[in-house]
Design an enzyme around this catalytic site. Structure first.
Site, mmCIF file in Angstrom:
data_model
loop_
_atom_site.group_PDB
_atom_site.id
_atom_site.type_symbol
_atom_site.label_atom_id
_atom_site.label_comp_id
_atom_site.label_asym_id
_atom_site.label_seq_id
_atom_site.Cartn_x
_atom_site.Cartn_y
_atom_site.Cartn_z
ATOM 1 N N ARG A 1 0.809 -1.218 0.000
ATOM 2 C CA ARG A 1 0.000 0.000 0.000
ATOM 3 C C ARG A 1 0.847 1.276 0.000
ATOM 4 O O ARG A 1 0.334 2.368 -0.261
ATOM 5 C CB ARG A 1 -0.945 -0.006 1.206
ATOM 6 C CG ARG A 1 -2.193 -0.855 0.982
ATOM 7 C CD ARG A 1 -3.121 -0.789 2.166
ATOM 8 N NE ARG A 1 -2.716 -1.685 3.240
ATOM 9 C CZ ARG A 1 -3.308 -1.752 4.426
ATOM 10 N NH1 ARG A 1 -4.328 -0.956 4.696
ATOM 11 N NH2 ARG A 1 -2.889 -2.605 5.337
ATOM 12 N N TYR B 1 8.012 -4.082 15.944
ATOM 13 C CA TYR B 1 7.681 -4.030 14.530
ATOM 14 C C TYR B 1 8.412 -2.870 13.858
ATOM 15 O O TYR B 1 8.425 -1.744 14.372
ATOM 16 C CB TYR B 1 6.165 -3.891 14.347
ATOM 17 C CG TYR B 1 5.430 -5.078 14.936
ATOM 18 C CD1 TYR B 1 5.111 -6.179 14.160
ATOM 19 C CD2 TYR B 1 5.119 -5.120 16.296
ATOM 20 C CE1 TYR B 1 4.481 -7.291 14.710
ATOM 21 C CE2 TYR B 1 4.490 -6.215 16.858
ATOM 22 C CZ TYR B 1 4.174 -7.304 16.057
ATOM 23 O OH TYR B 1 3.564 -8.402 16.608
ATOM 24 N N GLY B 2 8.985 -3.153 12.698
ATOM 25 C CA GLY B 2 9.763 -2.143 11.989
ATOM 26 C C GLY B 2 8.943 -1.009 11.436
ATOM 27 O O GLY B 2 9.496 0.022 11.042
ATOM 28 N N ASN C 1 -5.031 -5.367 20.943
ATOM 29 C CA ASN C 1 -3.645 -5.807 20.952
ATOM 30 C C ASN C 1 -2.797 -4.871 20.095
ATOM 31 O O ASN C 1 -3.151 -4.559 18.960
ATOM 32 C CB ASN C 1 -3.573 -7.233 20.392
ATOM 33 C CG ASN C 1 -2.153 -7.715 20.211
ATOM 34 O OD1 ASN C 1 -1.307 -7.462 21.049
ATOM 35 N ND2 ASN C 1 -1.912 -8.414 19.106
ATOM 36 N N ASN D 1 0.916 1.714 7.236
ATOM 37 C CA ASN D 1 0.590 0.863 6.096
ATOM 38 C C ASN D 1 0.573 1.624 4.776
ATOM 39 O O ASN D 1 0.659 1.022 3.712
ATOM 40 C CB ASN D 1 -0.773 0.190 6.313
ATOM 41 C CG ASN D 1 -0.717 -0.845 7.417
ATOM 42 O OD1 ASN D 1 0.107 -1.743 7.404
ATOM 43 N ND2 ASN D 1 -1.599 -0.701 8.402
ATOM 44 N N ASN E 1 39.476 29.171 -6.105
ATOM 45 C CA ASN E 1 40.190 28.119 -5.387
ATOM 46 C C ASN E 1 40.434 26.869 -6.208
ATOM 47 O O ASN E 1 41.182 25.992 -5.784
ATOM 48 C CB ASN E 1 39.437 27.747 -4.104
ATOM 49 C CG ASN E 1 37.999 27.321 -4.377
ATOM 50 O OD1 ASN E 1 37.360 27.828 -5.283
ATOM 51 N ND2 ASN E 1 37.496 26.402 -3.580
#
Length: 453
Positions: free
Chosen positions: A15, A100-101, A167, A225, A384
């Protein structure tokens, strides 16, 4: 208790509609998975495991700064399947914390609160009550209010769907039980996956105490997501950081229009105007004022310095009571001594500017060592680069450089020297000398101007 921490980062994240792994998208300038790893690393003596799958090479490369055991899950079949892959690497004693990543704002204080509840016969769940729990697994309790199971949304009954306690997916399980529970998992559910949450019912069956801990806020356990959710967490993080800055004595003229993509440390009475971006580590001294639309990266700014609008500072050091901008650009290696001034449309690079020296307008000063009380006129440049190598320009104290001057490096201008406007200087200028290098002017009478054909 010793602790294993498993970070799940194998999902595709379709997604996001991206060529990159979902967990590599950034919040506050840092990849989400790196944020989680940094938080996990703050847990003393924890052993880190990172589960990768989709574009796992990218994820692994991004996380090289962390001492992490990489575990592959090329054909993901749920969170329980991911933990099964890690099971051979878990310590025999202690407990395993699952993170969780794509949940980047989890706080170390919350994880430590969970750890305090952990024993060899206790499973710790991080739960939260939501007004709208749609999409989350529901926490099922018995008549004694003890947790007995977690039911996923797609498997929940009508009555279970009315439960508001959900949860978060983050749990801490004792390893002496976890290995058995993982082996007992089945994929007999609507998704055909191995749910890690099924171990809750197993814990209840085995007489393991199940305790719950709550995070400080919902954003702490919010996952990403899609890019809409990514943007929402970005705003949440920026809001948290803005509050922290103001609590530490900084004034933000609009707290909703600041972006901190790293670490910003401020002294007392700092004032930051709108649309300023801070990257890497930025340190601002007391009394610093920053105008709108400025971009500061990996720099230190001394007390009472004023940075005017649209100024860019990168990998530089700025002294006390300096005056910068508007529209100035300090590139890497710039060092400004106290009371130096860099004006509008001035660019510096690898330049040391002495105390009280001024480069006010439309100039480029690169690879330069400049003393104190030097006045640089508008349109001055240090030449320079010869096409192959960079060369040094040395300007001593109390030098006056006229407008539209070119200093062709390597070159040295000694103390008290004056350079006439419009000069191209290729040789050393001695102490208190006047140098001028202009082509002879020729005037022609009755010159016919070009006309349009």
């Amino acid at each position: 208790m010793s602790q294993d921490i498993v970070i799940l980062a194998a999902g595709k994240g379709s997604r996001m509609k991206s060529a990159f792994s979902k967990v590599l998208h950034k919040v506050g300038g840092v990849a989400m998975v790196n944020r989680v790893l940094a938080t996990a690393s703050s847990i003393t003596d924890a052993k880190l495991h990172l589960v990768v799958g989709h574009q796992g090479e990218q994820v692994e490369a991004s996380c090289q700064a962390f001492a992490t055991n990489i575990v592959w899950q090329n054909d993901p079949q749920g969170t329980g399947d991911a933990l099964r892959r890690v099971a051979p690497f878990l310590q025999a004693d202690g407990a395993t914390l699952t993170l969780y990543g794509d949940v980047p704002l989890i706080r170390a204080t919350t994880l430590k609160k969970m750890a305090k509840q952990s024993t060899s016969n206790t499973l710790v769940l991080l739960t939260i009550s939501l007004d709208n729990p749609t999409g989350y697994g529901r926490i099922v309790r018995d008549e004694q209010n003890k947790v007995v199971a977690i039911v996923e949304q797609k498997d929940a009954s009508e009555s279970q769907l009315q439960i508001n306690e959900v949860n978060t997916g983050i749990l801490l399980a004792p390893n002496n039980h976890l290995q058995t529970w993982l082996a007992d998992l089945t994929n007999n559910n609507a998704q055909g996956e191995y749910y890690l949450t099924d171990i809750i019912a197993m814990a209840a069956r085995d007489g393991v105490e199940i305790v719950t801990v709550n995070p400080e806020n919902e954003a702490e356990v919010a996952g990403v997501n899609d890019r809409v959710q990514l943007a929402a967490l970005e705003r949440e993080l920026q809001s948290q950081q803005a509050i922290h800055l103001m609590q530490n004595g900084a004034t933000l003229l609009d707290p909703s229009r600041i972006d901190v993509r790293g670490e910003l440390i401020t002294g007392q009475d700092v004032i930051i105007d709108v649309n300023c971006v801070f990257e890497g580590k930025v340190v601002l001294g007391n009394g610093v004022e920053i105008g709108p639309n400025c971009h500061l990266k990996d720099c230190v700014v001394g007390d009472n310095t004023i940075i005017k609008s649209n100024t860019l500072i990168d990998d530089s050091q700025v002294g006390d009571s300096c005056d910068l901008g508007p529209f100035a650009r300090l590139r890497p290696g710039t060092q400004l001594a106290n009371k130096a001034k860099i004006g509008n449309f001035v660019e510096t690079k690898k330049a040391r500017i002495g105390e009280g020296s001024k480069v006010n307008h439309l100039s480029y000063i690169g690879d330069t060592e400049m003393g104190a009380n030097v006045n640089v006129g508008a349109g001055t440049i240090t030449c320079n680069y010869d096409g192959v190598n960079k060369h040094l320009t040395q300007v001593a104290d109390n030098v006056f450089i006229g407008s539209n001057t070119s200093l062709v490096a390597p070159i040295k201008v000694e103390e008290g020297a004056t350079i006439a406007a419009g000069s191209t200087i290729t040789k050393q200028v001695g102490e208190k000398q006047l140098a001028f290098a202009r082509a002879r002017q020729t005037n022609k009478d009755n010159w016919p101007r070009p006309v349009k054909k």
